[in-house]
Design an enzyme around this catalytic site. Structure first.
Site, PDB file in Angstrom:
ATOM      1  CE  LYS A 113      -1.877   1.908   3.694  1.00 17.14           C
ATOM      2  NZ  LYS A 113      -2.721   2.058   4.996  1.00 17.14           N
ATOM      3  CG  ASP A 132      -7.349   4.196   2.372  1.00 16.67           C
ATOM      4  OD1 ASP A 132      -8.315   3.885   1.845  1.00 16.67           O
ATOM      5  OD2 ASP A 132      -7.485   5.192   2.975  1.00 16.67           O
TER       6      ASP A 132
END
Length: 204
Positions: A113, A132
């Site tokens: 991420k 997220d």
């Protein structure tokens, strides 16, 4: 349809972590784990002033970094990741932030991420999609995927949207999640994609 409507609704969608270069964004993203962007942005000016480069941060005392980042939560682990990351940048990348997933992910405190955040926002490289908590929630609410984990969600989203829009897609979903599609009580009555959302009218 979802992408175009969100683009129209949030024309200013962008990364809300304050930064002026890739190194600052990398530090800020590491600090953003389980912490709001607003809080991170309150802390990073002092961090960047004290340690403006990877070289400077690599020689920092852990306790000094801990003191600066204390209010972001998990501050000991984050300080260790920041100094470790800076050391790795100096040792293996000449103090520069690398531009590939394969080189970013091994850095302390960096996962897929975070790597996608850096590539998409610092270098305009759309190699993946940042997933997220907002992106996880909204992608399932909108019926884009039923995958339960971030990697699965990313893989499901990538073929649904143009690669050139992957970084922007994350920002749009995050903006929508923060401003309309709230976790506990989404504001469906003012949602621009309500008519195509299978979850309209209630939360998960």
């Amino acid at each position: 349809m979802v992408l175009e409507r969100l683009k129209a609704e949030y024309p200013d969608a962008h990364c809300e972590l304050d930064h002026t270069n890739a190194f600052e964004l990398l530090c800020a993203t590491i600090l953003s784990a389980q912490c709001t962007d607003v809080r991170v942005n309150m802390v990073t000016p002092a961090l960047f002033k004290a340690y403006p480069t990877a070289e400077a941060l690599s020689t920092a005392k852990l306790e000094d970094v801990e003191e600066i980042v204390r209010t972001t939560g998990f501050f000991r682990a984050k300080a260790k990741s920041l100094v470790g990351m800076a050391n790795r940048l100096v040792e293996r990348h000449g103090g520069e932030v690398p531009r590939t997933i394969a080189e970013l992910v091994p850095l302390p405190g960096v996962g897929r991420k975070t790597a996608n955040v850096i590539l998409g926002n610092a270098f305009d490289i759309n190699e993946g999609i940042v997933v997220d908590t907002h992106v996880q929630r909204l992608s399932r609410r909108l019926g884009l995927t039923r995958e339960p984990d971030p990697i699965g969600i990313e893989r499901a989203l990538m073929p649904l949207f143009p690669q050139a829009d992957w970084a922007l897609l994350s920002h749009l979903l995050i903006f929508h999640g923060r401003r309309t599609c709230f976790a506990r009580k989404p504001a469906c009555e003012r949602c621009v994609v309500q008519d195509v959302c299978p979850s309209a009218g209630g939360a998960e």
